[in-house]
Design an enzyme around this catalytic site. Sequence first.
Site, mmCIF file in Angstrom:
data_model
loop_
_atom_site.group_PDB
_atom_site.id
_atom_site.type_symbol
_atom_site.label_atom_id
_atom_site.label_comp_id
_atom_site.label_asym_id
_atom_site.label_seq_id
_atom_site.Cartn_x
_atom_site.Cartn_y
_atom_site.Cartn_z
ATOM 1 N N LYS A 189 4.210 3.413 -6.532
ATOM 2 C CA LYS A 189 3.397 3.027 -7.686
ATOM 3 C C LYS A 189 4.346 2.987 -8.878
ATOM 4 O O LYS A 189 4.842 4.018 -9.330
ATOM 5 C CB LYS A 189 2.270 4.031 -7.926
ATOM 6 C CG LYS A 189 1.452 3.731 -9.181
ATOM 7 C CD LYS A 189 0.429 4.833 -9.474
ATOM 8 C CE LYS A 189 -0.305 4.558 -10.783
ATOM 9 N NZ LYS A 189 -1.249 5.656 -11.144
ATOM 10 N N TYR A 233 5.376 7.871 -7.290
ATOM 11 C CA TYR A 233 4.813 7.410 -8.564
ATOM 12 C C TYR A 233 5.880 7.597 -9.636
ATOM 13 O O TYR A 233 6.228 8.725 -9.982
ATOM 14 C CB TYR A 233 3.550 8.209 -8.868
ATOM 15 C CG TYR A 233 2.825 7.854 -10.149
ATOM 16 C CD1 TYR A 233 3.049 6.664 -10.836
ATOM 17 C CD2 TYR A 233 1.872 8.735 -10.669
ATOM 18 C CE1 TYR A 233 2.367 6.362 -11.997
ATOM 19 C CE2 TYR A 233 1.167 8.438 -11.827
ATOM 20 C CZ TYR A 233 1.424 7.254 -12.488
ATOM 21 O OH TYR A 233 0.743 6.955 -13.641
#
Length: 297
Positions: free
Chosen positions: A167, A139
């Site tokens: 992500k 992320y």
Amino acid sequence: MTSTQRPLGTVLTAMATAFHDDGSLDLDGTQRIARHLVEHGNDGLVVSGTTGESPTTTVEEDGRIFRAVREAVGDDVTLVAGIGTNDTRTTLELAAQAEAGGADGLLLVSPYYNKPGQAGLLHHFKQVADATTAPIMLYDVPGRTGTKIAADTYREIATWGRVAAVKDAAGDATQATLLTELGFAVYSGDDPLTLGFLAYGAVGVVSVVGHAAGEEIRAMIHAFLGGDIATAQKINAQLQPVYAAMMGVPNYGAATAKGALQALGVLDNRNVRSPVVPLDADEYAALEAGLAAAGLR
């Protein structure tokens, strides 16, 4: 697209965690959130991510939250456990707990506040990759962590063969091209940019707006991936008011997600843990207006 190309699903919402008025976990409310999301377009959930207020929950609480969500949605829904912290030891403890609990994937954010350099990021990520077997989704959200994962860092990570997805909430959809070339499945981490990310090769989204618009986001993604660009653009235009209402205010994330859940009748409160504060009356009214303008209530 095959499950290998989208290893953790297509539409995942980083789900909110419900709290009682005294700040304790509301597991019944959390289960209602999980069921609502699955019933409204999500094929996966991220548990104890930023929107789940993970900086304010303990390792033990994260375990209880995950078990409650799994009980609520069953084994057929992909659950990705947020394990990222700014302490590698705690992250490894969370990873072990999540794997033991049957997590389908692990969300690993860059360490925040202490801002390690790229060598520190690699050291942190590699320790987690070596200690786990579940698919990892990195992320990258420099607006929250203060550090952006560099292209050369991604190139090194790609050689490990242990990180399945990214992500990306770094604000540049074009980076999806590089990441897909390196073999990562890319998920938009920024709702207003999801359509742009898809254009550059992303396979799905990890959403906040999915608390209110999961079905619409799913329809947009499937239209785009099916070649119906005009329909995808139409849905994206329809969602602009809710993007602005949920993501365009300083107190976005958990506070706006819970405001939306209250407006939709999923929760009867919008409790959050300090230092986040609930939407005030004016902010809540603006959120309700945004939901209405997008045709969501």
